[in-house]
Scaffold this active site. Structure first.
Site, PDB file in Angstrom:
ATOM      1  N   HIS A   1      30.203  40.826  40.378  1.00  0.00           N
ATOM      2  CA  HIS A   1      31.484  40.776  39.627  1.00  0.00           C
ATOM      3  C   HIS A   1      31.172  40.804  38.131  1.00  0.00           C
ATOM      4  O   HIS A   1      30.731  39.812  37.560  1.00  0.00           O
ATOM      5  CB  HIS A   1      32.275  39.507  39.970  1.00  0.00           C
ATOM      6  CG  HIS A   1      33.637  39.465  39.320  1.00  0.00           C
ATOM      7  ND1 HIS A   1      34.793  39.226  40.038  1.00  0.00           N
ATOM      8  CD2 HIS A   1      34.029  39.628  38.037  1.00  0.00           C
ATOM      9  CE1 HIS A   1      35.828  39.250  39.215  1.00  0.00           C
ATOM     10  NE2 HIS A   1      35.396  39.478  37.992  1.00  0.00           N
TER      11      HIS A   1
ATOM     12  N   HIS B   1      32.314  42.528  34.083  1.00  0.00           N
ATOM     13  CA  HIS B   1      33.155  43.320  33.169  1.00  0.00           C
ATOM     14  C   HIS B   1      32.257  43.981  32.134  1.00  0.00           C
ATOM     15  O   HIS B   1      31.537  43.292  31.411  1.00  0.00           O
ATOM     16  CB  HIS B   1      34.177  42.430  32.473  1.00  0.00           C
ATOM     17  CG  HIS B   1      35.120  41.777  33.437  1.00  0.00           C
ATOM     18  ND1 HIS B   1      36.320  42.336  33.812  1.00  0.00           N
ATOM     19  CD2 HIS B   1      35.005  40.620  34.138  1.00  0.00           C
ATOM     20  CE1 HIS B   1      36.905  41.542  34.700  1.00  0.00           C
ATOM     21  NE2 HIS B   1      36.132  40.498  34.917  1.00  0.00           N
TER      22      HIS B   1
ATOM     23  N   LYS C   1      40.359  46.235  43.641  1.00  0.00           N
ATOM     24  CA  LYS C   1      40.568  44.916  43.034  1.00  0.00           C
ATOM     25  C   LYS C   1      42.042  44.574  42.929  1.00  0.00           C
ATOM     26  O   LYS C   1      42.848  45.387  42.474  1.00  0.00           O
ATOM     27  CB  LYS C   1      39.937  44.902  41.629  1.00  0.00           C
ATOM     28  CG  LYS C   1      40.085  43.604  40.860  1.00  0.00           C
ATOM     29  CD  LYS C   1      39.139  42.509  41.355  1.00  0.00           C
ATOM     30  CE  LYS C   1      39.491  41.132  40.802  1.00  0.00           C
ATOM     31  NZ  LYS C   1      39.008  40.926  39.437  1.00  0.00           N
TER      32      LYS C   1
ATOM     33  N   HIS D   1      41.523  38.565  42.810  1.00  0.00           N
ATOM     34  CA  HIS D   1      41.655  37.512  41.800  1.00  0.00           C
ATOM     35  C   HIS D   1      42.698  36.555  42.369  1.00  0.00           C
ATOM     36  O   HIS D   1      43.884  36.859  42.403  1.00  0.00           O
ATOM     37  CB  HIS D   1      42.111  38.094  40.448  1.00  0.00           C
ATOM     38  CG  HIS D   1      42.233  37.049  39.376  1.00  0.00           C
ATOM     39  ND1 HIS D   1      41.421  37.015  38.262  1.00  0.00           N
ATOM     40  CD2 HIS D   1      43.042  35.959  39.270  1.00  0.00           C
ATOM     41  CE1 HIS D   1      41.730  35.957  37.511  1.00  0.00           C
ATOM     42  NE2 HIS D   1      42.731  35.306  38.107  1.00  0.00           N
TER      43      HIS D   1
ATOM     44  N   HIS E   1      35.303  34.944  42.035  1.00  0.00           N
ATOM     45  CA  HIS E   1      35.077  33.811  41.126  1.00  0.00           C
ATOM     46  C   HIS E   1      35.851  32.555  41.525  1.00  0.00           C
ATOM     47  O   HIS E   1      36.724  32.091  40.800  1.00  0.00           O
ATOM     48  CB  HIS E   1      35.362  34.192  39.662  1.00  0.00           C
ATOM     49  CG  HIS E   1      36.604  35.012  39.422  1.00  0.00           C
ATOM     50  ND1 HIS E   1      37.837  34.676  39.906  1.00  0.00           N
ATOM     51  CD2 HIS E   1      36.785  36.163  38.722  1.00  0.00           C
ATOM     52  CE1 HIS E   1      38.714  35.575  39.520  1.00  0.00           C
ATOM     53  NE2 HIS E   1      38.102  36.488  38.811  1.00  0.00           N
TER      54      HIS E   1
ATOM     55  N   ASP F   1      31.060  37.336  36.535  1.00  0.00           N
ATOM     56  CA  ASP F   1      32.321  37.474  35.802  1.00  0.00           C
ATOM     57  C   ASP F   1      32.062  37.491  34.294  1.00  0.00           C
ATOM     58  O   ASP F   1      32.930  37.084  33.517  1.00  0.00           O
ATOM     59  CB  ASP F   1      33.318  36.364  36.183  1.00  0.00           C
ATOM     60  CG  ASP F   1      34.743  36.695  35.756  1.00  0.00           C
ATOM     61  OD1 ASP F   1      35.034  37.891  35.541  1.00  0.00           O
ATOM     62  OD2 ASP F   1      35.555  35.766  35.623  1.00  0.00           O
TER      63      ASP F   1
END
Ligand code: NCD
Ligand code: ZN
Length: 356
Positions: A14, A16, A100, A137, A175, A255
């Site tokens: 995970h 970004h 996602k 999420h 997460h 994350d």
């Protein structure tokens, strides 16, 4: 006392990376520590089609500095309008590994996210049929629900009904931050008709090492602010127990979410901890704290590939007990800087990188 640990090279399930110059600035930190990463699609505008995902993957590979290898695993961003055909195209692509869910309004760049899962039935059926994982999420967005309760409420109001309606859907609860989520995932070891696990969870380093006191220690601490937000100590302990349990449904997902310094240190600061520069150091510290360094390899390097149906990495990484300090800031976009998670702190573990 164990002072050196060699494990199969890890992956980040995970991450970004952003796009353009921001992506080029942060990519090397992850590529140094991880062979592969699940790259989140919450760009502006989001990555909603396979074509966009493949183009984004090309930009990531083009930005990779010479000498580093890295395999970006792409993900589509689900919207109310995502078609079953697009999901089937994604499942057929060797480069797209999941879809996602951003509940609209839950976090950074989630405005285009799903307003109601009832609008996504065709896409969810296609995921269920193809086995393409649904990366969730897991927070409700109802402003009436206390921000610290949004994950636990999500389990009852969204996750459980969703998994009942689509019993073969393969879900990653992303997460996780609460004991309720850790328990929920611990209790499910079911597999689909092809023996593939139905439920797993990623856990970040900050949720293993800190509780919500860190957000207010000596004053407001914007670099500890991420979503889902840090919780009470009892939740941290439950997450640490889950991560070090040796159960294959828990695996590593940093994350890591880069935001420029001035966008964190402001009146309405962005959510996201930029942990990529020190990710494996932090996981080693957490597992060491729990007396479970022997469980790090499964969590970091084996259970993720098993869930996603990918091979484990063949090279290895060595972690050593050697204190070293984290940079106080790093260059980012022109004229901007970025503050890594735990900037200026001394960490007890270091990654020993093989010399090229
Ligand atoms: C992420 C980001 O900045 O993109 N922020 C965060 O706090 N984790 C979004 C997300 O994963 O929720
Ligand atoms: Zn994220």
């Amino acid at each position: 006392m164990l002072d050196r640990l060699t494990i199969k090279f890890p992956d980040d399930w995970h991450l970004h990376l952003r796009d353009g110059d921001a992506m080029a600035a942060v990519l090397p930190y992850t590529a140094r520590q991880f062979e592969r990463a699940i790259v989140m699609p919450n760009l502006k505008p989001p990555i909603t089609t396979v074509d966009q995902a493949l183009a984004y993957r090309g930009r990531i590979l083009a930005a990779l500095p010479p000498g580093l290898t890295f395999d970006p695993l792409m993900v589509l961003y689900l919207t109310d309008a995502t078609s079953a055909e697009e999901i089937r195209r994604a499942a057929a692509s060797p480069f797209v590994h999941g879809v996602k869910l951003y509940p609209a309004g839950a976090t950074t760049n989630s405005q285009a996210g799903v307003s109601s899962l009832a609008k996504c039935t065709a896409a969810l059926e296609a995921m269920e049929q193809t086995g393409l994982p649904f990366l969730v999420h897991g927070e409700v967005t109802d402003p009436e629900v206390d921000v610290f309760d949004r994950e636990a409420v999500f389990i009852d109001q969204v996750m459980e009904p969703l998994r009942r309606q689509f019993p073969a859907l393969r879900v990653v609860f992303e997460h996780i931050t609460t004991k309720q989520a850790a328990t929920y995932v611990t209790q499910c070891s079911s597999v689909d008709g092809q023996g593939r696990r139905l439920l797993a969870a990623t856990i970040t380093p900050q949720h293993l090492l800190f509780n919500r006191n860190a957000l207010f220690k000596g004053g407001l601490q914007p670099h500890w602010y991420c979503l889902p937000v840090l919780k009470r100590e009892e939740h941290r302990l439950a997450l640490l127990a889950a991560a070090t349990s040796g159960l294959p449904q828990f695996f590593l997902g940093t994350d890591s979410a880069p935001h420029a310094r001035h966008l964190k240190e402001m009146a309405c600061g962005c959510a996201g901890c930029f942990s990529a520069p020190v990710a494996m150091e932090l996981y080693a510290q957490a597992f060491d704290q729990a007396g479970a360094l022997d469980r790090l390899e499964g969590f970091a390097s084996e259970f993720g590939p098993a869930f996603y149906g990918l091979p484990v990495n063949s090279r290895t990484m060595t972690l050593v007990r050697r204190s070293h300090s984290v940079a106080s800031e790093l260059p980012f976009l022109q004229g901007q800087s970025i503050v890594p998670f735990l900037a200026g702190d001394v960490l007890p573990w270091a990654v020993e990188l093989a010399s090229a």
